[in-house]
Write a protein that holds these residues in place. Structure first.
Motif, PDB file in Angstrom:
ATOM      1  N   ASP A  22      -6.050  -0.748  -4.709  1.00 20.88           N
ATOM      2  CA  ASP A  22      -5.434  -1.186  -3.318  1.00 20.88           C
ATOM      3  C   ASP A  22      -6.552  -2.363  -2.982  1.00 20.88           C
ATOM      4  OD1 ASP A  22      -4.188  -2.124  -1.150  1.00 20.88           O
ATOM      5  OD2 ASP A  22      -3.725  -0.222  -0.484  1.00 20.88           O
ATOM      6  N   GLU A  23      -6.153  -3.729  -2.993  1.00 21.03           N
ATOM      7  CA  GLU A  23      -7.092  -4.778  -2.410  1.00 21.03           C
ATOM      8  C   GLU A  23      -8.614  -4.510  -2.556  1.00 21.03           C
ATOM      9  OE1 GLU A  23      -5.746  -7.218   0.606  1.00 21.03           O
ATOM     10  OE2 GLU A  23      -3.919  -6.382   0.567  1.00 21.03           O
ATOM     11  N   SER A  67       0.861  -1.377  -0.063  1.00 16.85           N
ATOM     12  CA  SER A  67       0.011   0.039   0.159  1.00 16.85           C
ATOM     13  C   SER A  67       0.894   1.323  -0.125  1.00 16.85           C
ATOM     14  CB  SER A  67      -0.936  -0.033   1.173  1.00 16.85           C
ATOM     15  OG  SER A  67      -1.950  -1.066   1.295  1.00 16.85           O
TER      16      SER A  67
HETATM   17 MG   LIG Z   1      -2.205  -2.699   2.271  1.00 16.20          MG
END
Ligand SMILES: [Mg+2]
Ligand SMILES: Nc1ncnc2c1ncn2[C@@H]1O[C@H](COP(=O)(O)OP(=O)(O)O)[C@@H](O)[C@H]1O
Length: 385
Positions: free
Chosen positions: A176-177, A43
């Motif tokens: 991000d995910e 991240s």
């Molecule tokens: Mg992360």
């Protein structure tokens, strides 16, 4: 469209080196996945590309532009978060229009009463409405435009978050995910949708996940990270079949790869359960065998060995067996058909008879780095027998 180039990007939070000189070239139009365990710095790296975080050293280039001095909104990127980050008090249409209003309108034109005085207001709003509609059509969410986020399912919210990222037609999507809040079946569905969307848009996608199935199924290439470093970059099958080291080998694959201490004679020639291999390695070498490279075999077949059955998991379409072979734990994976046949033939009882597909053999030196072997480049004859 644009490529993204990271050169020696480092990030320190206080005393901690979270990113250690990461260099990575993401190709124009590529779907590249950053994968690694939680806390490895994925991240942080994505936020540095987005401009939401400043790196301690190193440079980020998007297209032909160095972007280190540019604010996030000037980088021609869009970010999609796990939490969606939709405005709860706005409709879907308003959520999607917001990035365009920020881009195209002066501050006064965005304020509730003052914007009524703007002579450009009508034209701007019509243009924005049209762009929102176009994106909504692309994502098949036009029927949702009047709803608020609370009136949407998880999958619909995900699509709206994508829509809000898409309206500005960015060169690069940073994700991000984005699927981690969805239930399992929806995740499978959205995986396919994201891959299709990537193909349709032709934009560069940089996708962060800790889920190896997502990484393996959607990506053109995968960059595997550990503790702030990129261990290997390559096509998914390349990382799986030709991992650079034991850390990459152990991260990818479920059940995990078998990493066995190699038996070496005085000259360094290796053998596997008494079977000589045409490989030499120094002390501390390891042999890697994927669970599918351990094959049920008749006891009389040359090279077959017996292992004590320690555990068995029947997953329906396949079965995973844990064996103790000569004091070494070996996991094998086999199809439902193969295990039924092996049971009928009596190869499975307290002992299980197996052989090894040496064409899939991986050998690692004492430092854990993979070394090329004659076995690994030979045709897969063992599997065909
Ligand atoms: Mg992360
Ligand atoms: N703002 C911050 N301040 C201090 N440490 C941080 C901050 N952001 C992240 N970290 C630390 O940096 C490391 C990497 O975090 P992160 O990039 O979020 O990892 P990942 O996304 O791979 O799970 C973690 O150890 C995390 O605790």
């Amino acid at each position: 469209m644009a490529e993204v180039r990271l050169q020696n990007v480092s990030k320190t939070f206080g005393e901690v080196d979270v990113l250690k000189s990461v260099s990575l070239d993401v190709r124009d139009g590529e779907f590249l996945t950053l994968i690694g365990a939680s806390g490895c710095g994925k991240s942080t790296l994505l936020r540095i590309i987005a401009g939401l975080e400043a790196q301690t050293s190193g440079t980020v280039t998007i297209g032909s532009r160095g972007v280190d001095h540019l604010r996030p909104k000037d980088r021609r990127i869009a970010m999609v978060f796990q939490s969606y980050a939709l405005y709860p008090h706005m409709t879907v249409a308003q959520n999607m229009a917001t990035p365009l209003e920020i881009d195209r309108c002066y501050l006064a034109e965005r304020l509730p009463l003052l914007r009524l005085l703007s002579p450009r207001r009508k034209r701007l709003q019509a243009e924005i409405r049209e762009d929102v509609l176009k994106t909504a059509e692309q994502l098949k969410i036009e029927p949702l435009l009047g709803r608020r986020p609370s009136q949407l399912s998880g999958g619909q919210r995900q699509r709206v978050a994508l829509g809000r990222a898409m309206v500005r037609q960015p060169d690069v999507f940073l994700m991000d995910e984005p699927l981690s809040n969805l239930d399992a079946s929806l995740r499978v569905h959205m995986r396919k949708e994201l891959a299709a969307l990537h193909a349709e848009l032709g934009a560069t996608f940089i996708y962060v996940t800790h889920d190896q199935v997502e990484a393996m199924t959607m990506s053109d290439r995968v960059a595997l990270m550990e503790a702030g470093e990129v261990l290997q970059v390559g096509a998914p099958h390349e990382l799986y079949q030709r991992p650079a080291n034991t850390r990459v080998a152990a991260f990818l694959g479920s059940p995990k790869i078998n990493l066995l201490d190699a038996d070496a004679d005085v000259s360094g020639a290796l053998s596997l359960f008494g079977q000589p291999l045409s490989v030499e390695a120094g002390p501390g070498a390891k042999i890697g065998l994927r669970p599918e490279a351990v094959i049920l075999a008749a006891p009389q077949i040359a090279g077959s060995v017996a292992g004590r059955l320690v555990a068995m998991e029947d997953l329906g379409h396949e079965t995973v067996l844990d064996l103790d072979v000569d004091g070494k734990r070996v996991t094998l994976r086999t199809t439902a058909n193969a295990i039924t046949a092996a049971r009928d033939a009596g190869w499975i009882g307290d002992n299980v008879f197996v052989k090894f597909d040496l064409s899939q053999l991986l050998v690692f030196d004492g430092d854990g780095n993979r070394i090329e072997t004659a076995e690994a480049s030979a045709p897969a004859q063992a599997a065909a027998q």
